[in-house]
Scaffold this motif. Sequence first.
Motif, PDB file in Angstrom:
ATOM      1  N   GLU A 133     -48.613 -60.281 -14.880  1.00 18.06           N
ATOM      2  CA  GLU A 133     -49.182 -61.100 -15.945  1.00 18.06           C
ATOM      3  C   GLU A 133     -50.626 -61.479 -15.608  1.00 18.06           C
ATOM      4  OE1 GLU A 133     -47.735 -62.033 -18.877  1.00 18.06           O
ATOM      5  OE2 GLU A 133     -46.061 -60.727 -18.318  1.00 18.06           O
ATOM      6  N   ALA A 134     -51.440 -61.637 -16.642  1.00 20.73           N
ATOM      7  CA  ALA A 134     -52.834 -62.044 -16.445  1.00 20.73           C
ATOM      8  C   ALA A 134     -52.917 -63.391 -15.734  1.00 20.73           C
ATOM      9  CB  ALA A 134     -53.571 -62.093 -17.783  1.00 20.73           C
TER      10      ALA A 134
ATOM     11  N   PHE B  40     -57.131 -55.921 -14.359  1.00 20.71           N
ATOM     12  CA  PHE B  40     -56.391 -55.997 -13.098  1.00 20.71           C
ATOM     13  C   PHE B  40     -54.902 -56.144 -13.381  1.00 20.71           C
ATOM     14  CE2 PHE B  40     -59.635 -57.656  -9.727  1.00 20.71           C
ATOM     15  CZ  PHE B  40     -60.574 -56.724 -10.132  1.00 20.71           C
ATOM     16  N   ALA B  41     -54.566 -57.042 -14.322  1.00 26.92           N
ATOM     17  CA  ALA B  41     -53.160 -57.297 -14.634  1.00 26.92           C
ATOM     18  C   ALA B  41     -52.473 -56.042 -15.138  1.00 26.92           C
ATOM     19  CB  ALA B  41     -53.049 -58.422 -15.670  1.00 26.92           C
TER      20      ALA B  41
ATOM     21  N   LEU C 282     -59.122 -49.923  -8.689  1.00 22.45           N
ATOM     22  CA  LEU C 282     -59.126 -51.247  -9.309  1.00 22.45           C
ATOM     23  C   LEU C 282     -60.487 -51.530  -9.938  1.00 22.45           C
ATOM     24  CD1 LEU C 282     -57.452 -53.852  -9.749  1.00 22.45           C
ATOM     25  CD2 LEU C 282     -58.383 -54.668  -7.572  1.00 22.45           C
ATOM     26  N   ALA C 283     -61.549 -51.231  -9.211  1.00 21.23           N
ATOM     27  CA  ALA C 283     -62.901 -51.439  -9.739  1.00 21.23           C
ATOM     28  C   ALA C 283     -63.134 -50.591 -10.985  1.00 21.23           C
ATOM     29  CB  ALA C 283     -63.947 -51.106  -8.672  1.00 21.23           C
ATOM     30  N   ALA C 284     -62.748 -49.335 -10.920  1.00 27.12           N
ATOM     31  CA  ALA C 284     -62.949 -48.440 -12.067  1.00 27.12           C
ATOM     32  C   ALA C 284     -62.166 -48.915 -13.284  1.00 27.12           C
ATOM     33  CB  ALA C 284     -62.541 -47.019 -11.696  1.00 27.12           C
ATOM     34  N   ALA C 285     -60.932 -49.387 -13.074  1.00 31.64           N
ATOM     35  CA  ALA C 285     -60.106 -49.856 -14.186  1.00 31.64           C
ATOM     36  C   ALA C 285     -60.739 -51.048 -14.894  1.00 31.64           C
ATOM     37  CB  ALA C 285     -58.716 -50.227 -13.686  1.00 31.64           C
ATOM     38  N   ALA C 286     -61.479 -51.856 -14.151  1.00 28.25           N
ATOM     39  CA  ALA C 286     -62.114 -53.044 -14.714  1.00 28.25           C
ATOM     40  C   ALA C 286     -63.582 -52.814 -15.053  1.00 28.25           C
ATOM     41  CB  ALA C 286     -61.982 -54.205 -13.744  1.00 28.25           C
TER      42      ALA C 286
END
Length: 104
Positions: free
Chosen positions: A60-61, A53-54, A24-28
């Motif tokens: 959804e965001a 994250f979404a 999750l951290a890497a994706a953001a």
Amino acid sequence: MALFFDAEWFDARLGERGLSRGVLAAAAAMSAADLALAFKDQRELSAGEVAAFAELLGVEAGEVASRAGVSTPLPGQSGADTRIAALERRVAALEAEVARLRGG
């Protein structure tokens, strides 16, 4: 809407997808330390982080923003909403600093 960061909800969504907080951290494009602060409700997510994250969680965001706290900006927010969110982040930071100074 959630008033605070709903770590249990995020962990459950990650678990459903077989993902970790590190992913999750890497994706953001966040550090593990920044993500840990967000999960402890000591750091707000940016609009870009909400969007990342979404996408990763397949929701959804607005759902991510709601679960991350009411003052978290949605992607595409501008104007007064952005200024209010910035002020709320500053107030939260000041409250955290006061709590730290009091030993809490």
